[in-house]
Design an enzyme around this catalytic site. Structure first.
Site, PDB file in Angstrom:
ATOM      1  N   ILE A   1      36.947 -47.455 -24.693  1.00  0.00           N
ATOM      2  CA  ILE A   1      38.008 -46.489 -24.384  1.00  0.00           C
ATOM      3  C   ILE A   1      37.435 -45.090 -24.101  1.00  0.00           C
ATOM      4  O   ILE A   1      38.082 -44.281 -23.434  1.00  0.00           O
ATOM      5  CB  ILE A   1      39.025 -46.441 -25.554  1.00  0.00           C
ATOM      6  CG1 ILE A   1      40.386 -45.959 -25.084  1.00  0.00           C
ATOM      7  CG2 ILE A   1      38.517 -45.610 -26.724  1.00  0.00           C
ATOM      8  CD1 ILE A   1      41.497 -46.209 -26.081  1.00  0.00           C
TER       9      ILE A   1
ATOM     10  N   ASN B   1      25.703 -50.713 -33.510  1.00  0.00           N
ATOM     11  CA  ASN B   1      25.692 -49.752 -34.613  1.00  0.00           C
ATOM     12  C   ASN B   1      26.170 -50.445 -35.879  1.00  0.00           C
ATOM     13  O   ASN B   1      27.181 -51.158 -35.863  1.00  0.00           O
ATOM     14  CB  ASN B   1      26.621 -48.574 -34.288  1.00  0.00           C
ATOM     15  CG  ASN B   1      26.126 -47.765 -33.106  1.00  0.00           C
ATOM     16  OD1 ASN B   1      24.937 -47.517 -32.984  1.00  0.00           O
ATOM     17  ND2 ASN B   1      27.034 -47.370 -32.234  1.00  0.00           N
TER      18      ASN B   1
ATOM     19  N   HIS C   1      30.403 -55.486 -32.900  1.00  0.00           N
ATOM     20  CA  HIS C   1      30.525 -55.245 -31.467  1.00  0.00           C
ATOM     21  C   HIS C   1      29.174 -54.826 -30.930  1.00  0.00           C
ATOM     22  O   HIS C   1      28.457 -54.048 -31.557  1.00  0.00           O
ATOM     23  CB  HIS C   1      31.580 -54.178 -31.147  1.00  0.00           C
ATOM     24  CG  HIS C   1      31.474 -52.931 -31.960  1.00  0.00           C
ATOM     25  ND1 HIS C   1      31.840 -52.868 -33.289  1.00  0.00           N
ATOM     26  CD2 HIS C   1      31.035 -51.690 -31.638  1.00  0.00           C
ATOM     27  CE1 HIS C   1      31.629 -51.643 -33.742  1.00  0.00           C
ATOM     28  NE2 HIS C   1      31.125 -50.907 -32.759  1.00  0.00           N
TER      29      HIS C   1
HETATM   30  P1  5GP Z   1      30.866 -47.814 -33.110  1.00  0.00           P
HETATM   31  O1  5GP Z   1      30.642 -46.379 -33.408  1.00  0.00           O
HETATM   32  O2  5GP Z   1      31.634 -48.509 -34.209  1.00  0.00           O
HETATM   33  O3  5GP Z   1      29.622 -48.544 -32.716  1.00  0.00           O
HETATM   34  O4  5GP Z   1      31.731 -47.852 -31.777  1.00  0.00           O
HETATM   35  C1  5GP Z   1      33.094 -48.065 -31.729  1.00  0.00           C
HETATM   36  C2  5GP Z   1      33.475 -47.928 -30.266  1.00  0.00           C
HETATM   37  O5  5GP Z   1      34.792 -48.392 -30.115  1.00  0.00           O
HETATM   38  C3  5GP Z   1      33.440 -46.492 -29.742  1.00  0.00           C
HETATM   39  O6  5GP Z   1      32.551 -46.417 -28.640  1.00  0.00           O
HETATM   40  C4  5GP Z   1      34.891 -46.212 -29.361  1.00  0.00           C
HETATM   41  O7  5GP Z   1      35.008 -45.430 -28.185  1.00  0.00           O
HETATM   42  C5  5GP Z   1      35.440 -47.609 -29.162  1.00  0.00           C
HETATM   43  N1  5GP Z   1      36.867 -47.734 -29.452  1.00  0.00           N
HETATM   44  C6  5GP Z   1      37.522 -47.253 -30.534  1.00  0.00           C
HETATM   45  N2  5GP Z   1      38.831 -47.571 -30.477  1.00  0.00           N
HETATM   46  C7  5GP Z   1      38.977 -48.287 -29.311  1.00  0.00           C
HETATM   47  C8  5GP Z   1      40.119 -48.902 -28.706  1.00  0.00           C
HETATM   48  O8  5GP Z   1      41.247 -48.857 -29.200  1.00  0.00           O
HETATM   49  N3  5GP Z   1      39.904 -49.536 -27.523  1.00  0.00           N
HETATM   50  C9  5GP Z   1      38.671 -49.597 -26.950  1.00  0.00           C
HETATM   51  N4  5GP Z   1      38.572 -50.258 -25.789  1.00  0.00           N
HETATM   52  N5  5GP Z   1      37.587 -49.037 -27.507  1.00  0.00           N
HETATM   53  C10 5GP Z   1      37.744 -48.382 -28.673  1.00  0.00           C
END
Ligand code: 5GP
Length: 127
Positions: free
Chosen positions: A36, A97, A110
């Site tokens: 997003i 991460n 993810h």
């Molecule tokens: P992390 O920091 O956990 O590795 O990354 C989480 C990722 O999820 C971030 O890059 C953030 O932009 C993405 N993200 C968070 N909420 C949403 C959402 O509702 N939809 C999508 N498509 N991505 C999301």
């Protein structure tokens, strides 16, 4: 390591269809969608459909079929993005991460697939 999984996390809600996503690929064991808040021209998140908190949870506790399916999905997304350097693509970076040190925001495994430009060195200089 046995983790407890919080099924209210945002990616669990996307998997249940409660929140929309910009889908890139869906297979039996994996879902891929655009981040997003993209940090590169290509920024796709690939998640397993199973309830795994992070990579070590997945690697230790997922079935062989889930592990193969998840990794094949990553390969398919890279192919869709035309990012594989062997096929003339620019290349890409995979990031998972994890936990506090990895600054993980969403507690469902993810893998970020980042590409579409030269991304620079992996980490800033050590502090
Ligand atoms: P992390 O920091 O956990 O590795 O990354 C989480 C990722 O999820 C971030 O890059 C953030 O932009 C993405 N993200 C968070 N909420 C949403 C959402 O509702 N939809 C999508 N498509 N991505 C999301």
């Amino acid at each position: 390591m046995a983790y407890s999984y919080d099924d209210t996390n945002i990616f669990a809600r996307i998997l249940r269809g409660e929140i929309p996503c910009s889908k890139v690929l869906e297979t039996e064991h994996a879902l891929a969608f655009n981040d997003i808040a993209p940090q590169a021209p290509h920024h796709v998140l690939v998640i397993p459909k199973g309830a795994y908190v992070n990579y070590d949870d997945f690697a230790s506790n997922a079935t062989d079929a889930e592990i193969i399916g998840f990794n094949r999905a990553i390969g398919e997304v890279i192919a869709q993005l035309n990012a594989a350097p062997g096929d003339g693509g620019l290349g890409y970076r995979l990031v998972a991460n994890t936990g506090e040190a990895g600054v993980q925001d969403v507690p469902h495994l993810h893998v970020h697939i980042l590409g579409g430009r030269v991304l620079g060195r992996m980490l800033p200089a050590a502090q």
